[in-house]
Enzyme design. Structure first.
Site, short mmCIF file in Angstrom:
data_model
loop_
_atom_site.label_atom_id
_atom_site.label_comp_id
_atom_site.label_asym_id
_atom_site.label_seq_id
_atom_site.Cartn_x
_atom_site.Cartn_y
_atom_site.Cartn_z
N CYS A 42 -31.74 -4.25 11.97
CA CYS A 42 -31.43 -5.65 10.21
C CYS A 42 -33.05 -6.93 10.42
O CYS A 42 -32.27 -7.45 11.48
CB CYS A 42 -30.33 -5.49 10.20
SG CYS A 42 -29.38 -3.97 9.57
N CYS A 64 -28.72 -3.74 17.81
CA CYS A 64 -27.57 -4.21 17.86
C CYS A 64 -26.80 -5.15 17.86
O CYS A 64 -26.57 -5.88 18.75
CB CYS A 64 -26.81 -2.83 16.59
SG CYS A 64 -25.60 -2.52 15.90
N ASP A 65 -26.08 -5.93 16.74
CA ASP A 65 -25.06 -7.33 16.63
C ASP A 65 -24.64 -7.06 17.74
O ASP A 65 -24.33 -8.76 18.29
CB ASP A 65 -24.02 -6.78 14.90
CG ASP A 65 -24.80 -6.79 13.80
OD1 ASP A 65 -26.61 -7.26 13.91
OD2 ASP A 65 -24.27 -7.18 12.48
N LYS A 66 -23.35 -6.47 18.16
CA LYS A 66 -22.88 -6.49 19.25
C LYS A 66 -22.83 -6.47 20.49
O LYS A 66 -22.57 -6.80 21.84
CB LYS A 66 -21.69 -5.83 19.25
CG LYS A 66 -20.26 -6.10 17.81
CD LYS A 66 -20.51 -7.55 17.31
CE LYS A 66 -20.10 -7.61 16.33
NZ LYS A 66 -20.99 -7.52 15.31
N SER A 82 -21.04 -10.87 7.82
CA SER A 82 -22.07 -10.14 8.53
C SER A 82 -23.32 -11.22 8.30
O SER A 82 -23.53 -12.40 7.46
CB SER A 82 -22.41 -8.75 7.45
OG SER A 82 -23.73 -8.86 7.87
N GLU A 140 -15.38 -7.50 9.73
CA GLU A 140 -16.94 -8.01 8.26
C GLU A 140 -16.56 -7.91 6.93
O GLU A 140 -16.57 -6.62 6.69
CB GLU A 140 -18.44 -8.02 8.97
CG GLU A 140 -18.91 -8.24 10.68
CD GLU A 140 -20.12 -7.79 10.73
OE1 GLU A 140 -20.52 -8.84 11.81
OE2 GLU A 140 -20.57 -7.72 9.80
N ASP A 195 -22.74 -1.74 13.16
CA ASP A 195 -22.40 -2.18 11.99
C ASP A 195 -22.41 -2.06 10.44
O ASP A 195 -21.26 -2.19 9.64
CB ASP A 195 -22.44 -3.56 11.85
CG ASP A 195 -21.59 -4.51 13.32
OD1 ASP A 195 -21.22 -3.43 14.10
OD2 ASP A 195 -21.83 -5.78 13.15
N CYS A 207 -31.27 0.64 15.06
CA CYS A 207 -30.83 -0.09 16.17
C CYS A 207 -31.10 0.07 17.45
O CYS A 207 -32.45 -0.66 17.65
CB CYS A 207 -29.62 -1.06 15.72
SG CYS A 207 -29.69 -2.16 14.27
#
Length: 560
Positions: free
Chosen positions: A196, A124-126, A473, A447, A83, A51
């Protein structure tokens, strides 16, 4: 070059002393630069995840743009965790806390160095909510840039991604594919840099930030490895300088109406359940009165239009190809779903930006028309009831089951629950419960993508309900409910569930409950003993400070 902005600079305002100048000269600041504003470029570059592997180059582009506009850009770094790599392991407990570490570290540098403006680049997600919380708390003109989505992998002529691998594990366990096929999926799923590819958490949050007006038009759907993404970063550096010129601050952009725009776009795109958690936390930081109930209000009136993974067939790169998030926003605005008068980081309103945006490509089928939506209302719902008095979150896109009642199969760890699923001990109709993994109990609210994907891979995605006080997720789909609050660790009703209790999930009524008398519930409550709260290191600090998930799982709740 831009005009002289030294009157706006916190450092170069006449209080600068010789030692300060000496230190800055050593990092390349010239005499002329002392007349210009300092602009921080917060990079989340790292080699621990695809990512973020490319963000060092993107940070240089943002620096170039800020320099050309007339600022003094300085790159600094913060952390990221993956993640996808930590999923299903104890490492996943560090994922949500990393959001606050990212936010705190960026705010620390901006405050300590007295920076005048800020560009943050996350993927990335966070990273994304972490950067946005930092922007809110730093209170300097700022722009967020999304690092961009990964290209889809290809296997047997079909697009695949990381979720394909998780589901492949379940298929392998059921004997539907062999070792060689699973290895082939694994080796093809992630072909390069970027977050992702489906409408998972990273793409969801990037879309939300663009809808909120805090990133430049196109930022959320420009792919990671593309000339458009490089141009996006260069333009962001310039945009921060122009925000300084116009005296536009994050609080001028991140209003209640802007958050409503973000929620509307998330609903239309079929975004991740994590959007609820993260948007609540960002609103808390900018001091906007957003509550979990606002999501149901907007959900009821917003159609789900996007045929995107995990419940559809397309990925973010496909949406980019047909016009991107701006084209979706244009469609929504023209139909009256968005607040067009909200200010954005371009210095223009949402409506003014969208007037220049492309429409969706002719003949495309990534975004459905209003008269034939994927779902008439939004796919993210908040459920309440005696099992979740403060709320729980479900994503019902693609889920045909509207109501499920079944016996609780209760586990206090993901590992035990996963072992039971893999051993075929979970049956059709069961309600699989994984508790004590909330913000405090995990600690870190991990998650459950691994176990939920195994259920889907084994053909149980809508035959078994999966409930947790942890998270899911953005890649999760199926009959799942997360964020159950209050969590088990603090004595929420989920802590009092016994094996075999009948649990009901009703998505139409937005209710989640279990059959129990008031007397029996009180008896169980009095007999319950809280597990010891984790005490060591970052997870210990997090466990003792984090708020309820229905408040965004923030770590400074008592201070605001």
């Amino acid at each position: 070059m831009g005009k002289d902005l030294r009157i706006k600079s916190k450092v170069f305002d006449g209080t600068m002393k010789a030692p300060n100048r000496a230190m800055l000269r050593a990092v390349g600041v010239s005499e002329d630069d002392f007349k210009k504003p300092m602009i921080g470029v917060a990079s989340t570059w790292s080699e621990v995840t695809p990512c973020n592997i490319h963000i060092d180059d993107l940070a240089l582009k943002a620096k170039q743009g800020a320099r050309e506009a007339g600022g003094v850009p300085l790159i600094f770094n913060t952390i990221t965790v993956s993640d996808g790599i930590s999923m299903g392991t104890d490492g996943m407990r560090f994922s949500l806390p990393s959001r606050d570490v990212i936010a705190d570290s960026i705010e620390t540098v901006v405050g300590a160095e007295s920076l005048d403006g800020l560009v943050t680049i996350g993927a990335c997600d966070k990273n994304i909510p972490g950067c946005m919380i930092a922007i809110a708390n730093s209170e300097v003109p700022s722009v967020f840039v999304y690092g961009g989505t990964i290209a889809p992998g290809s296997h047997r002529g079909k697009d695949i991604d990381i979720v394909s691998v998780f589901e492949g594990v379940g298929q392998h366990n059921n004997g539907r594919i062999d070792d060689g096929e699973l290895k082939a999926i694994e080796c093809s799923a992630c072909p390069g840099a970027g977050a992702c590819g489906g409408m998972y958490t990273a793409n969801t949050m990037a879309s939300a930030v663009e809808a909120m007006g805090m990133s430049l038009p196109g930022s959320s759907s420009n792919p990671a490895e593309s000339p458009e993404k490089e141009e996006d970063c260069d333009a962001a550096g310039k945009a921060v300088y122009h925000l300084l010129e116009k005296d536009i601050y994050p609080k001028d952009i991140m209003t209640k109406e802007a958050f409503e725009n973000a929620i509307t776009v998330v609903m239309a795109l079929g975004g991740s359940t994590n959007a609820i958690l993260h948007l609540l936390s960002i609103a808390h930081a900018i001091e906007v009165d957003l509550t979990i109930d606002d999501f149901n209000r907007i959900q009821a009136n917003t159609p789900h239009l996007a045929d995107l993974k995990p419940s559809g067939k397309y990925v973010m790169q496909d949406l980019h190809r047909v016009g991107g998030v701006q084209a979706v926003m244009k469609l929504l605005h023209e139909a009256g779903y968005l607040h067009g008068d909200c200010l954005t980081v371009t210095g223009k309103t949402v409506a003014e930006n969208l007037a220049e945006a492309p429409s969706l490509a002719e003949g495309q089928d990534v975004i459905m028309p209003f008269d034939n939506p994927k779902r008439a209302d939004g796919p993210l719902i908040v459920l309440k009831g005696n099992l979740a008095p403060s709320g729980a979150v479900a994503k019902v896109s693609g889920v045909k089951v509207k109501r499920h009642t079944g016996p609780a199969r209760v586990f206090n760890t993901e590992k035990e629950a996963t072992a039971a699923v893999m051993a075929n001990e979970i049956n059709d109709g069961d309600v699989l419960v994984i508790r004590y993994i909330g913000p405090k109990g995990g600690p870190g609210m991990p998650e459950m993508l691994s176990v939920s994907s195994i259920l889907v891979g084994k053909g149980l995605g809508e035959k078994v309900a999966l409930l947790t006080d942890g998270r899911f997720s953005g890649g999760t789909h199926g009959l799942v409910v997360g964020h159950i609050a209050p969590e088990a660790q603090v004595g929420g009703p989920i802590a009092f569930l016994h094996e075999g209790d009948l649990v009901t999930i009703d998505s139409d009524k937005k209710e989640i409950s279990f059959e129990i008398s008031e007397n029996e519930l009180e008896k169980r409550r009095n007999e319950w003993v809280a597990p010891p709260l984790y005490k060591k290191g970052i997870l210990g600090k997090y466990a003792h400070n984090v708020s309820c998930s229905s408040k965004g799982a923030v770590t400074d709740f008592l201070n605001k």
